[in-house]
Design an enzyme around this catalytic site. Structure first.
Site, mmCIF file in Angstrom:
data_model
loop_
_atom_site.group_PDB
_atom_site.id
_atom_site.type_symbol
_atom_site.label_atom_id
_atom_site.label_comp_id
_atom_site.label_asym_id
_atom_site.label_seq_id
_atom_site.Cartn_x
_atom_site.Cartn_y
_atom_site.Cartn_z
ATOM 1 N N SER A 59 0.817 -1.213 0.000
ATOM 2 C CA SER A 59 0.000 0.000 0.000
ATOM 3 C C SER A 59 0.849 1.259 0.000
ATOM 4 O O SER A 59 0.317 2.356 -0.176
ATOM 5 C CB SER A 59 -0.911 0.012 1.231
ATOM 6 O OG SER A 59 -0.128 0.006 2.419
ATOM 7 N N HIS A 65 -2.619 -3.429 -5.785
ATOM 8 C CA HIS A 65 -3.010 -3.049 -4.430
ATOM 9 C C HIS A 65 -4.527 -3.188 -4.238
ATOM 10 O O HIS A 65 -5.306 -2.398 -4.772
ATOM 11 C CB HIS A 65 -2.567 -1.609 -4.135
ATOM 12 C CG HIS A 65 -2.954 -1.134 -2.775
ATOM 13 N ND1 HIS A 65 -3.274 0.175 -2.502
ATOM 14 C CD2 HIS A 65 -3.088 -1.805 -1.590
ATOM 15 C CE1 HIS A 65 -3.592 0.292 -1.224
ATOM 16 N NE2 HIS A 65 -3.481 -0.894 -0.656
ATOM 17 N N GLU A 72 -5.603 -0.809 -7.234
ATOM 18 C CA GLU A 72 -4.632 0.109 -7.830
ATOM 19 C C GLU A 72 -3.560 -0.721 -8.536
ATOM 20 O O GLU A 72 -2.905 -1.550 -7.913
ATOM 21 C CB GLU A 72 -3.982 0.990 -6.757
ATOM 22 C CG GLU A 72 -4.929 2.011 -6.149
ATOM 23 C CD GLU A 72 -4.260 2.879 -5.091
ATOM 24 O OE1 GLU A 72 -4.467 4.096 -5.095
ATOM 25 O OE2 GLU A 72 -3.500 2.319 -4.257
ATOM 26 N N ASN A 121 -4.062 6.615 -0.860
ATOM 27 C CA ASN A 121 -3.408 7.009 0.386
ATOM 28 C C ASN A 121 -2.778 8.392 0.312
ATOM 29 O O ASN A 121 -2.472 8.992 1.341
ATOM 30 C CB ASN A 121 -2.351 5.976 0.777
ATOM 31 C CG ASN A 121 -2.963 4.791 1.509
ATOM 32 O OD1 ASN A 121 -3.977 4.937 2.173
ATOM 33 N ND2 ASN A 121 -2.360 3.637 1.367
#
Length: 505
Positions: A123, A144, A156, A194
């Site tokens: 991540s 991800h 992702e 993120n």
């Protein structure tokens, strides 16, 4: 590029919750699946957990008995990496430690066939750095998933500097075949979600630090007005402050201490105290037996109106005009600069300036500002604030009008951009930076934030709906008020505003 053939073996390294979830996704997509975990009995335990999940689907009539039996025939655990020699795709889902992951990939490279794709579920770690020690770095890609993998739609797909384009395209197509919603991104710290999500937490934390309002009220505003599933305080209590704070610090460090990602002292204090949220029994809120969650603060309303005056275009808040009509209020339309008159109150949606500043600069008496809402036609709550010279009657009139429209009001301190607007502006700004730097496309940024973290709308699509200029103006006012680079508008947002276009034109 076509997806991975369904006859190809998909192997998952790591039998934790994420690894088991990924294995279940590949299994239900029709692949033979192998699980490996270096803990004694870890892989077998993960297999048993997957079987239990599938049994529950059968019990709920979401899966047939025959498909259940078919899945069981294709799922097995292995005791060594050597048993994965013929895998077509190997997905690593182990501890977030770059040295440990590198060692695993180096071992796999010596074991697997040259055509095998190696993927990391990391991540936060650089795909470029993970691949650098490999003999064939071009076959390593980021894949991800979001937890829980069987339920969360987003994947992702991350390309490192050496990742072969055909490899990334294959994984993208494979994710679609697995009924996921993949997005493409270049390997940069935080990837898309993120990174772009950092302001969602940061702005609410800052508002508490500046004593603008309390966590329960701010959460309610983000939910009811902003349309988000959860506010920042309840969400970080759920995630765990130790985890969320660590991610923020990681992104902050990776971007060389750019103030856009600056960690919160409020959250650090919780971490230092061991108040991690739900898992420790206490965070911003308490979770022990008998604990009562605080209620958001709401202003009491009395009275109502038969007639209001609207000057000019209310912009994103134009839905209030329709609501006034439905409430039986006569609306008088006049030329002007986006003001709503109700009794003594002169009301306007925030443009990023404090009420005291806007009242002085625009020569307005009895000014009451209200916050952005995701949908002014439906919202049942708004934040409001006012200038210090606003009369008590004007405040009461603003509250009364909104209550007449079915909208509760929560008063907050006179702060630039209020609550929802400043948060959305910062989400838009970070999304614009991702596009500006070629990390991802505007469409994928929006898809990632909706499918990955359940935002009500993608941030760039939200900017388009209320006008990029309104977002740009808000950020400029925030930067002027705070004097901080944290709020500097993205060059892409500036360019789009100057050209009078939108992100998705």
């Amino acid at each position: 590029m076509t997806a991975l053939d369904k006859n190809s073996l998909v192997a998952v390294i790591g039998g934790g919750a994420m690894g088991a979830g990924i294995a279940q996704v590949a299994l239900q997509a029709g692949h033979p699946v192998a699980l490996f975990d270096n803990r004694a009995g870890g892989a077998q335990q993960a297999v048993q957990g997957i079987v239990h999940q599938l049994e529950r689907q059968v019990e709920k009539a979401k899966m047939t008995e025959s498909f259940f039996d078919d899945c069981l025939s294709r799922l097995h655990s292995v005791e060594s990496l050597g048993q994965l020699a013929h895998a077509g795709l190997i997905i690593e889902a182990i501890v977030e430690n770059i040295d440990v992951k590198r060692t695993v990939f180096q071992d796999l490279e010596d074991i697997c066939e040259p055509t095998c794709i190696l993927a990391s579920n990391t991540s936060s770690l650089s795909i470029t750095a993970l691949a650098a020690s490999l003999k064939r770095p071009e076959r390593l890609v980021g894949m991800h998933f979001f937890n829980p993998a069987p339920l969360m739609a987003l994947v992702e797909v991350i390309s490192g500097l050496a990742t072969d384009e055909s490899v990334a395209e294959c994984i993208h197509a494979t994710a679609i075949a697995w009924r996921k919603k993949p997005v493409r991104a270049r390997s940069t710290p935080g990837f898309i979600v993120n990174r772009v999500a950092r302001p969602f937490y940061a702005e609410s934390f800052r508002l508490v630090q500046e004593q603008v309002s309390d966590p329960a009220t701010l959460d309610a505003l983000m939910r009811d007005a902003g349309g988000f599933r959860m506010g920042a305080f309840e969400l970080t209590d759920l995630i765990g402050h130790d985890v969320n704070y660590a991610v923020t610090c990681s992104v902050f460090d990776a971007y060389y201490n750019d103030t856009r990602f600056q960690p919160s002292l409020i959250q650090k204090e919780l971490v230092d105290a061991g108040r991690f949220g739900r898992k420790s029994g206490r965070g911003f809120f308490e979770y022990h037996d008998g604990a009562v969650k605080p209620e958001p603060k709401v202003l009491k309303a009395s009275g109502g109106f038969d007639r209001c005056v609207v000057e000019g275009d209310l912009g994103a808040a134009h839905g209030l005009v329709a609501r006034m009509g439905k409430a039986g209020i006569e609306v008088v339309l006049r030329g002007g600069s986006g003001l709503l008159h109700a009794g003594e109150a002169v009301m306007a949606m925030s443009d990023g300036r404090m009420a005291c500043q806007r009242a002085r600069e625009d020569g307005l008496q009895n000014l009451v500002l209200f916050d952005l809402a995701h949908d002014f036609n439906q919202t049942n709550r708004l934040a409001i604030t006012w200038a210090s010279n606003t009369s008590e009657q004007a405040r009461a009139d603003a509250v009364a009008l909104l209550a007449q429209l079915g909208i509760q009001t929560s008063a907050v301190a006179d702060v630039p951009g209020l609550v929802v607007l400043r948060t959305v502006a910062m989400l838009v700004n970070e999304g614009a930076e991702v596009v500006l730097h070629g990390v991802s496309s505007a469409a994928d940024v929006d898809l990632a934030m909706v499918a990955g973290v359940n935002y009500p709308i993608g941030p760039l699509a939200w900017a388009d709906s209320i006008s990029p200029k309104a977002i740009f103006d808000c950020l400029e006012h925030l930067q002027a008020s705070y004097g901080e680079e944290r709020y500097r508008p993205s060059l892409l947002l500036r360019r789009i505003t100057q050209e009078g276009r939108r992100f998705h034109d």
